[in-house]
Design an enzyme around this catalytic site. Structure first.
Site, PDB file in Angstrom:
ATOM      1  N   GLU A   1      11.682   2.740  14.471  1.00  0.00           N
ATOM      2  CA  GLU A   1      10.797   3.788  13.934  1.00  0.00           C
ATOM      3  C   GLU A   1       9.485   3.752  14.698  1.00  0.00           C
ATOM      4  OE1 GLU A   1       9.646   2.975   9.834  1.00  0.00           O
ATOM      5  OE2 GLU A   1       9.763   0.835  10.204  1.00  0.00           O
TER       6      GLU A   1
ATOM      7  N   LYS B   1       6.564  -1.848   1.952  1.00  0.00           N
ATOM      8  CA  LYS B   1       5.355  -1.269   2.580  1.00  0.00           C
ATOM      9  C   LYS B   1       4.175  -2.218   2.388  1.00  0.00           C
ATOM     10  CE  LYS B   1       3.185   3.248   3.279  1.00  0.00           C
ATOM     11  NZ  LYS B   1       3.309   3.238   4.729  1.00  0.00           N
TER      12      LYS B   1
ATOM     13  N   TYR C   1       0.826  -1.203   0.000  1.00  0.00           N
ATOM     14  CA  TYR C   1       0.000   0.000   0.000  1.00  0.00           C
ATOM     15  C   TYR C   1       0.859   1.251   0.000  1.00  0.00           C
ATOM     16  CZ  TYR C   1       0.798   1.003   5.009  1.00  0.00           C
ATOM     17  OH  TYR C   1       1.371   1.330   6.226  1.00  0.00           O
TER      18      TYR C   1
ATOM     19  N   LEU D   1      11.143   1.515   7.388  1.00  0.00           N
ATOM     20  CA  LEU D   1      10.620   1.873   6.075  1.00  0.00           C
ATOM     21  C   LEU D   1      11.295   3.184   5.656  1.00  0.00           C
ATOM     22  CD1 LEU D   1       8.315   1.283   3.922  1.00  0.00           C
ATOM     23  CD2 LEU D   1       7.051   3.077   5.124  1.00  0.00           C
TER      24      LEU D   1
END
Ligand code: PDD
Length: 290
Positions: free
Chosen positions: A182, A149, A33, A207
């Protein structure tokens, strides 16, 4: 106004916007996505988002559902039909619908493509800018390919729920050596006492955020040094400023990590400036529908 979603070639009211029970996204999280910000009637950094999408698809040996140019038009049309001026557009591609079997479907199965768009709440964004957000910390329990992702987001769902239950807005995940990876749905940054921006390298463990890249461009254009290196939770708690970046939060100040207040507890000046001027640094694609 009723919301409209794009599903496999059709624009449908949300109530009718469905995919098959044997869609591989539903059964295996076998999908990818992207989320792009819509700002002032423009799509932000679409080229970079679609480049990252191309990479995600390639890493998982998935096909484009439609050509890139057609996808751009679908994004714009979905935004237009939902009358979004400020908000986000979401796109998801799965390996399609097939009889449940772990290995890839045999033969030609068309990928599933879903696009939705929604407006954001300007008051909530103002509050974040003025007051900052709190984050909690939690072990990173994800797989190794977090650079892709994918919609396989259960660890982040659990991390975010833990944050919300603690009254925080985001969860910062940390690796087995105690370094921050993250946020559950954002990249993590700190500012050192001398004003250097510090964020984890994107080669492994995170990411590669599009907003992260835009902040790097902003920093370069404004003489701000960026250091890509891992940092611990302890270092973050003692930092001058801290912030997160994502397509939905741009650059948002972090004023508390667990029980530790950052700086004087108010958003720092460096991140506040970046937040105010963030859109100077990005590609803006006009929707020209307003
Ligand atoms: N999330 N890291 C993770 C794990 C993310 O899920 C995201 C974005 C980011 C920031 O990437 P970008 O700057 O390209 O948005 C980093 C989106 C917003 C989401 O899942 O809703």
């Amino acid at each position: 106004m009723s919301r409209i979603a794009y599903v496999n070639g059709r624009y449908l009211p949300h109530a009718d916007a469905v995919v098959h029970v044997e869609d591989r996204g539903f059964q295996f999280a076998d999908g990818v996505y992207e989320v792009c910000e819509i700002w002032n009637g423009q799509i932000v950094d679409m080229t970079r988002h679609l480049d990252r999408l191309a990479r995600s698809l390639n890493e998982l040996s998935m096909d484009w559902p439609v050509e890139r140019r057609a996808l751009t038009m679908i994004l714009r049309e979905t935004i237009r039909r939902n009358r979004v001026k400020d908000g986000l557009v979401y796109l998801q591609i799965t390996r399609g619908q097939a009889r449940r079997d772990f290995s890839f479907p045999k033969g030609k199965v068309p990928p599933t493509l879903v696009v939705t768009a929604r407006s954001s709440d300007p008051k909530a964004a103002l509050k974040v800018g003025e007051e900052g957000i709190s984050v909690i910390t939690t072990p990173d329990i994800r797989w190794e390919r977090v650079d892709i992702k994918t919609v396989s987001l259960l660890p982040q769902v659990l991390a975010k729920e833990k944050a919300v239950r603690a009254g925080a807005k985001e969860a910062w995940m940390f690796d087995k050596d105690g370094f921050v990876t993250e946020g559950a749905s954002s990249n993590a940054w700190i500012v050192s006492q001398d004003g250097t921006l510090i964020t984890r390298p994107a080669e492994k463990g995170i990411l590669r955020g599009i907003t992260r890249a835009a902040i790097m461009d902003y920093a370069a254009a404004n003489g701000i040094t960026v250091e890509e290196r891992p940092f611990t939770i302890e270092e973050a708690k003692a930092a001058r400023e801290a912030f997160i970046t994502s397509a939905t939060m741009t650059a948002s100040p972090v004023v508390k990590i667990d029980d530790s207040v950052i700086g004087n507890g108010a958003p720092g000046s460096i991140v506040s400036d970046m937040r105010a001027r963030f859109h100077e640094a990005v590609e803006k694609l006009a929707l020209s529908v307003y």
